[in-house]
Scaffold this active site. Structure first.
Site, PDB file in Angstrom:
ATOM      1  CB  CYS A 234      -0.960  -0.003   1.189  1.00  0.00           C
ATOM      2  SG  CYS A 234      -2.662  -0.217   0.673  1.00  0.00           S
TER       3      CYS A 234
ATOM      4  N   GLY B 243      -9.024  -2.693   4.541  1.00  0.00           N
ATOM      5  CA  GLY B 243      -7.597  -2.978   4.432  1.00  0.00           C
ATOM      6  C   GLY B 243      -6.955  -2.001   3.472  1.00  0.00           C
ATOM      7  CB  CYS B 244      -4.292  -2.418   0.964  1.00  0.00           C
ATOM      8  SG  CYS B 244      -3.474  -1.489  -0.342  1.00  0.00           S
ATOM      9  CG  PHE B 245      -6.184   3.328   0.321  1.00  0.00           C
ATOM     10  CD1 PHE B 245      -5.016   3.065  -0.357  1.00  0.00           C
ATOM     11  CD2 PHE B 245      -6.205   4.431   1.167  1.00  0.00           C
ATOM     12  CE1 PHE B 245      -3.892   3.865  -0.222  1.00  0.00           C
ATOM     13  CE2 PHE B 245      -5.088   5.242   1.326  1.00  0.00           C
ATOM     14  CZ  PHE B 245      -3.930   4.958   0.634  1.00  0.00           C
TER      15      PHE B 245
END
Length: 210
Positions: free
Chosen positions: A17, A46-48
Site C-alpha cells: 500500500c 484494508g489496503c485502499f
C-alpha cells in the site's frame, strides 16, 4: 508486518500500500442511463488499493477515491496514518448513482471483497490502519446493519468481526495513492498474488467471493 512479507515485496519490487508513479487517472465507468443523482458510501477494507479497484468497475459506481476515515487527525497524510496514532483507517469513498445501484447492494458486495473474520487487518496488511469497517450515515445505518446480519449468518456471527460504524468525515489521500491498480496493473497483480487475496477470499466466501 512480517519480515517474510517485506522480503517478498522487495523481491517482487512491490511495497504494501505504498504510492506508485503518478500517471493518468482511470477512465470513469460507463454511465449509460445515468440519472444524475449522486450518493456516497465509505468502506474500510484494508489496503485502499484493493477496495478502490473492487468498486471502480461496478455498474452504477461513478467514482472511488482512496483516503482515510475514523480518526481524530485533520488532513492526515499517508505517512501519518501508517505511522500510527491518528486513529484513521485506510478507506474508500464510493460515489454512486442510486438509480442504478443501491447502497445495500454496495454493502453486500463489500463483505465479499474482504475477510471479515480478521480483527487485525487484511491479508498481508496488518495493523490498526488496515482494520475493516463500514461507515454508515444515519440514513444508511439500517441497510448496512441488515446487510451485515445476512453476511454474518453465512459464515457464522461469532466469526464476523467487521463493524458498522457511524459515518465520519472522509479525508482523500494524496494523488499518488489514487487509481493504483489501474495505473500499475503489474505491480498490483503481484501484490495481490503475494498476499493471497483470492485464496483467502475463497476460503471465507467460497463461490460467493467477489
Amino acid at each position: 508486518m512480517s519480515s517474510r512479507f517485506i522480503l517478498g515485496l522487495v523481491v517482487l519490487g512491490l511495497a504494501a500500500c505504498s504510492p506508485g508513479e503518478p500517471a493518468a487517472s482511470a477512465p470513469p465507468a460507463s454511465q449509460a442511463g445515468d440519472s444524475g443523482r449522486r450518493e456516497t458510501a465509505v468502506f474500510a477494507g484494508g489496503c485502499f488499493w484493493s477496495v478502490e479497484a473492487n468498486f471502480e468497475a461496478v455498474p452504477g459506481v461513478v467514482a472511488a477515491v482512496s483516503g482515510f476515515a475514523g480518526g481524530s487527525t485533520a488532513n492526515p497524510t499517508y505517512d501519518q496514518v501508517v505511522g500510527g496514532g491518528t486513529g484513521h483507517l485506510e478507506a474508500v469513498q464510493v460515489t454512486f448513482d442510486p438509480a442504478r445501484i443501491s447502497y445495500r447492494q454496495l454493502v453486500d458486495r463489500f463483505w465479499r471483497t474482504i475477510d471479515p473474520t480478521d480483527p487485525d487487518g487484511q491479508f498481508c496488511d496488518q495493523g490498526p490502519s488496515y482494520v475493516t469497517a463500514v461507515f454508515a450515515s444515519r440514513a444508511q445505518k439500517a441497510a448496512a446493519e441488515a446487510s451485515r446480519r445476512a453476511a454474518a449468518a453465512r459464515i457464522g456471527p461469532a466469526r464476523f468481526v467487521t463493524p458498522v460504524r457511524d459515518a465520519v468525515r472522509f479525508w482523500p489521500a494524496e494523488a499518488s495513492h489514487q487509481d493504483f491498480a489501474h495505473r500499475n496493473p503489474v505491480r498490483y497483480a503481484g501484490y495481490s498474488r503475494f498476499c493471497r487475496r483470492g485464496e483467502r477470499l475463497r476460503a471465507v466466501w467460497g463461490g460467493a467471493a467477489a
